[in-house]
Design an enzyme around this catalytic site. Sequence first.
Site, PDB file in Angstrom:
ATOM      1  N   GLY A 230       0.782  -1.224   0.000  1.00 45.26           N
ATOM      2  CA  GLY A 230       0.000   0.000   0.000  1.00 45.26           C
ATOM      3  C   GLY A 230       0.815   1.275   0.000  1.00 45.26           C
ATOM      4  N   GLY A 273       3.754  -3.758  -3.846  1.00 43.32           N
ATOM      5  CA  GLY A 273       3.720  -4.026  -5.268  1.00 43.32           C
ATOM      6  C   GLY A 273       3.950  -2.724  -6.004  1.00 43.32           C
ATOM      7  NE  ARG A 274      -0.559   1.701  -5.544  1.00 40.20           N
ATOM      8  CZ  ARG A 274      -1.717   1.471  -6.162  1.00 40.20           C
ATOM      9  NH1 ARG A 274      -1.918   1.967  -7.356  1.00 40.20           N
ATOM     10  NH2 ARG A 274      -2.665   0.770  -5.583  1.00 40.20           N
ATOM     11  NE  ARG A 309      -4.212   2.153 -10.272  1.00 40.10           N
ATOM     12  CZ  ARG A 309      -4.077   3.456 -10.064  1.00 40.10           C
ATOM     13  NH1 ARG A 309      -3.667   4.236 -11.029  1.00 40.10           N
ATOM     14  NH2 ARG A 309      -4.335   3.966  -8.886  1.00 40.10           N
ATOM     15  CB  CYS A 341     -19.013  -0.714 -26.808  1.00 36.77           C
ATOM     16  SG  CYS A 341     -18.637  -0.774 -28.556  1.00 36.77           S
ATOM     17  CD  GLU A 342     -19.012  -0.175 -20.164  1.00 38.66           C
ATOM     18  OE1 GLU A 342     -19.064   0.906 -19.561  1.00 38.66           O
ATOM     19  OE2 GLU A 342     -19.880  -1.049 -20.081  1.00 38.66           O
TER      20      GLU A 342
HETATM   21  C1  LIG Z   1      -2.629  -5.894  -3.282  1.00 38.80           C
HETATM   22  C2  LIG Z   1      -1.922  -6.337  -2.082  1.00 38.80           C
HETATM   23  C3  LIG Z   1      -0.626  -5.878  -1.814  1.00 38.80           C
HETATM   24  C4  LIG Z   1       0.106  -4.891  -2.667  1.00 38.80           C
HETATM   25  O1  LIG Z   1      -0.488  -3.659  -2.700  1.00 38.80           O
HETATM   26  P1  LIG Z   1       0.278  -2.404  -3.338  1.00 38.80           P
HETATM   27  O2  LIG Z   1      -0.729  -1.316  -3.243  1.00 38.80           O
HETATM   28  O3  LIG Z   1       0.587  -2.775  -4.763  1.00 38.80           O
HETATM   29  O4  LIG Z   1       1.507  -2.183  -2.542  1.00 38.80           O
HETATM   30  C5  LIG Z   1       0.001  -6.373  -0.690  1.00 38.80           C
HETATM   31  N1  LIG Z   1      -0.608  -7.263   0.123  1.00 38.80           N
HETATM   32  C6  LIG Z   1      -1.841  -7.722  -0.102  1.00 38.80           C
HETATM   33  C7  LIG Z   1      -2.428  -8.693   0.837  1.00 38.80           C
HETATM   34  C8  LIG Z   1      -2.551  -7.274  -1.199  1.00 38.80           C
HETATM   35  O5  LIG Z   1      -3.794  -7.721  -1.420  1.00 38.80           O
END
Ligand SMILES: *Cc1c(COP(=O)(O)O)cnc(C)c1O
Length: 420
Positions: A230, A273-274, A309, A341-342
């Site tokens: 996150g 991730g992000r 997104r 088509c959205e």
């Molecule tokens: C989606 C997710 C992440 C990664 O989230 P980011 O926003 O990409 O950092 C980490 N842990 C869990 C359990 C997730 O579902």
Amino acid sequence: MPMSDNFKKRLFPVLQDIVAHFGTPFHLYDEAGIVETGHALKEAFSASPGFMEYYAVKALPNPTIMTIMKNLEFGFDCSSVAELCLCRSLGATGEDIIFTSNNTTTEDFSAAFSDGGCIINLDDVSLIPKLPRVPELICFRYNPGSRRTGNAIIGNPVEAKYGVSHNQIIDAYRRMKQMGTTRFGLHTMLASNERNHTYMVETAHMLLDLAQWISAELDIRFEFINIGGGLGIPYRPEDLPLDLAAMAKEINDLFTMFKEKNSYTPKLCMESGRYITGPHGVLVTQAINYKDIYRKYIGVDACMSALMRPGIYGAYHHIDVLGKDPEKSPLEKIDVVGSLCENNDKFAVDRILPKIDMGDILVIQDTGAHGHAMGFNYNGKLRPQELLLNKNGSVERIRRAETLEDYFATLTFQKDTLII
Ligand SMILES: *Cc1c(COP(=O)(O)O)cnc(C)c1O
């Protein structure tokens, strides 16, 4: 700042050649940038013994990218059988992987326990009987409800489907302990694209307090605290980046205090991730139509099958028009749209961009996480290829574009009719 100046310097001079060779549209990822962010994260937490990042595979589930993560000595956070398979195909085993599922099936658990197993992060007490055997190590995902910690409000997880509630958490660990589990971890995931580092510090604080309480109640120790993913990135030019150094320092101070009180310290884990790949990817697409009705539209050759997104969240993705400097070019206010088509198939709405000519290359930024991976096939729209800009300057295809054969593959099936 969206896309970094260094990424631009590496990409823009060669982008026409890449387009000429591979054709548009494509997502392109920047190896040098990903590695740099990976090292920065490790460096920031170098004072935390045993610090571990489990890359959240769902953000960019491409084996070539995941190999970069493996070379950074990151583990993997998986939430599906497909993601487990991907990790294992790259040689990740055992505690290199944390399996954070929810609404989990017995089949999911048997996949998680096979092939050397992995860390099981349980979403609910009702899942305990579904485990194929008692694991040596268990982690629970905690949902604090509307609880406050310190002076920060930790979102509103009361409405979130995830995690074990506050009044069930002690019992969850007690049951696993009674069943014979000897090693314990504690997890939560409360943030999404959060650029305020204090939020993550508060999360760590909350988990450490909780760990201390559970330890005392049950006479157990926690091997690790996982504060989830996150971490946010600046999508808009005016967005400030997360202060990683401050976050690391403040979290580290909390762990030091924990150690003083409890005479041991758990490891800090994270599953971003992000933050790791988001800024290091772009969606490159070409202008193919111009339409001037009540508004002006630039139609491009990518659509929301490549990037959901903006369509689902109204998310902002910065766009550059290759070779056209907004400071020096005539400008025009337009919507950048795909062909689905959205009406939410728009990469940008009311965006002021340099005036675009047909054939111009648009660089849609920050698509390195939750971009290609989220794409869908509605309307028979196919997902584009993925390319990697290697550190040595070469560009390789790391996933081909989908074909109509892929799309129609599920129409080859065994006939089956129930006559009632
Ligand atoms: C989606 C997710 C992440 C990664 O989230 P980011 O926003 O990409 O950092 C980490 N842990 C869990 C359990 C997730 O579902």
